[in-house]
Motif scaffolding. Sequence first.
Motif, short mmCIF file in Angstrom:
data_model
loop_
_atom_site.label_atom_id
_atom_site.label_comp_id
_atom_site.label_asym_id
_atom_site.label_seq_id
_atom_site.Cartn_x
_atom_site.Cartn_y
_atom_site.Cartn_z
N GLN A 15 55.55 -26.78 -29.76
CA GLN A 15 55.08 -26.93 -28.39
C GLN A 15 53.58 -27.19 -28.36
O GLN A 15 53.10 -28.04 -27.63
CB GLN A 15 55.42 -25.69 -27.56
N GLN A 16 52.83 -26.46 -29.19
CA GLN A 16 51.39 -26.65 -29.25
C GLN A 16 51.06 -28.06 -29.75
O GLN A 16 50.15 -28.71 -29.23
CB GLN A 16 50.75 -25.60 -30.15
N ALA A 17 51.78 -28.53 -30.75
CA ALA A 17 51.57 -29.89 -31.27
C ALA A 17 51.87 -30.92 -30.20
O ALA A 17 51.14 -31.91 -30.04
CB ALA A 17 52.43 -30.13 -32.51
N ARG A 18 52.93 -30.70 -29.43
CA ARG A 18 53.28 -31.63 -28.34
C ARG A 18 52.18 -31.66 -27.29
O ARG A 18 51.84 -32.72 -26.76
CB ARG A 18 54.59 -31.22 -27.69
N GLU A 19 51.64 -30.50 -26.96
CA GLU A 19 50.57 -30.45 -25.96
C GLU A 19 49.32 -31.17 -26.46
O GLU A 19 48.67 -31.89 -25.69
CB GLU A 19 50.25 -29.00 -25.61
N MET A 20 48.99 -31.00 -27.73
CA MET A 20 47.83 -31.69 -28.29
C MET A 20 48.06 -33.20 -28.30
O MET A 20 47.16 -33.98 -27.97
CB MET A 20 47.53 -31.20 -29.71
N TYR A 21 49.26 -33.62 -28.66
CA TYR A 21 49.60 -35.04 -28.67
C TYR A 21 49.54 -35.61 -27.26
O TYR A 21 49.01 -36.70 -27.03
CB TYR A 21 50.99 -35.25 -29.28
N SER A 22 50.03 -34.85 -26.29
CA SER A 22 49.99 -35.29 -24.89
C SER A 22 48.55 -35.43 -24.42
O SER A 22 48.21 -36.41 -23.74
CB SER A 22 50.75 -34.29 -24.02
N LEU A 23 47.70 -34.48 -24.78
CA LEU A 23 46.29 -34.55 -24.43
C LEU A 23 45.65 -35.78 -25.06
O LEU A 23 44.91 -36.52 -24.41
CB LEU A 23 45.55 -33.29 -24.87
N PHE A 24 45.96 -36.04 -26.32
CA PHE A 24 45.44 -37.21 -27.02
C PHE A 24 45.84 -38.49 -26.28
O PHE A 24 45.02 -39.38 -26.07
CB PHE A 24 45.94 -37.23 -28.47
N LEU A 25 47.11 -38.58 -25.88
CA LEU A 25 47.57 -39.78 -25.17
C LEU A 25 46.88 -39.94 -23.82
O LEU A 25 46.49 -41.06 -23.44
CB LEU A 25 49.09 -39.73 -24.97
N LYS A 26 46.70 -38.85 -23.10
CA LYS A 26 46.02 -38.92 -21.80
C LYS A 26 44.58 -39.38 -21.96
O LYS A 26 44.09 -40.22 -21.20
CB LYS A 26 46.07 -37.56 -21.11
N ILE A 27 43.89 -38.80 -22.94
CA ILE A 27 42.50 -39.17 -23.18
C ILE A 27 42.41 -40.64 -23.59
O ILE A 27 41.57 -41.39 -23.08
CB ILE A 27 41.85 -38.27 -24.24
N SER A 28 43.30 -41.05 -24.49
CA SER A 28 43.29 -42.44 -24.96
C SER A 28 43.51 -43.41 -23.81
O SER A 28 42.79 -44.40 -23.66
CB SER A 28 44.39 -42.65 -26.01
N GLU A 29 44.49 -43.11 -22.97
CA GLU A 29 44.79 -44.00 -21.85
C GLU A 29 43.63 -44.04 -20.86
O GLU A 29 43.20 -45.11 -20.42
CB GLU A 29 46.06 -43.56 -21.14
N LYS A 30 43.10 -42.88 -20.49
CA LYS A 30 42.01 -42.81 -19.52
C LYS A 30 40.78 -43.56 -20.04
O LYS A 30 40.19 -44.37 -19.31
CB LYS A 30 41.67 -41.33 -19.25
N CYS A 31 40.40 -43.30 -21.28
CA CYS A 31 39.21 -43.95 -21.83
C CYS A 31 39.43 -45.45 -22.01
O CYS A 31 38.52 -46.25 -21.76
CB CYS A 31 38.80 -43.29 -23.14
N PHE A 32 40.62 -45.86 -22.39
CA PHE A 32 40.92 -47.28 -22.53
C PHE A 32 40.79 -47.97 -21.17
O PHE A 32 40.13 -49.01 -21.04
CB PHE A 32 42.32 -47.49 -23.10
N LEU A 33 41.42 -47.39 -20.14
CA LEU A 33 41.38 -48.01 -18.81
C LEU A 33 39.96 -48.05 -18.25
O LEU A 33 39.58 -48.99 -17.55
CB LEU A 33 42.31 -47.26 -17.86
#
Length: 93
Positions: A15-33
Motif C-alpha cells: 500500500q505504501q509503495a502504491r501511494e508513493m507511485y501514485s504521488l510520483f505519477l501526480k507530480i509527473s503529470e502536473k509538472c509536465f502539463l
Amino acid sequence: MASKLPSFTESEEIQQAREMYSLFLKISEKCFLDCVHDFSVITVRDKEDRCALNCTDKYMKMSQRLSQRFLEFQILSNENAIAAAKRAGQSPS
C-alpha cells in the motif's frame, strides 16, 4: 531513549509503495502539463527542463513538510491522549 521502528506487514508495504507511485505519477503529470508546451522539437528545451526540475523539487519539499507536520501532530495527539488517560486514572493502551 531509542525509538522502535514500526513494523509493516507485506500488505502495508505494498500500500505504501502504491501511494508513493501514485504521488510520483501526480507530480509527473502536473509538472509536465505546467512545463512542457512546445512539441515542435524532439529535445527537451532548457527552460522546460529547469521548470520541471523546480516543479518536482517544490512538490517533493511540500510532501516532506506535510509528512513532517502530520507526524508532529500525531505525536502531540498521542501525548495528549496519554496525559488525559493518566488524569482519568486509566492506563493508556
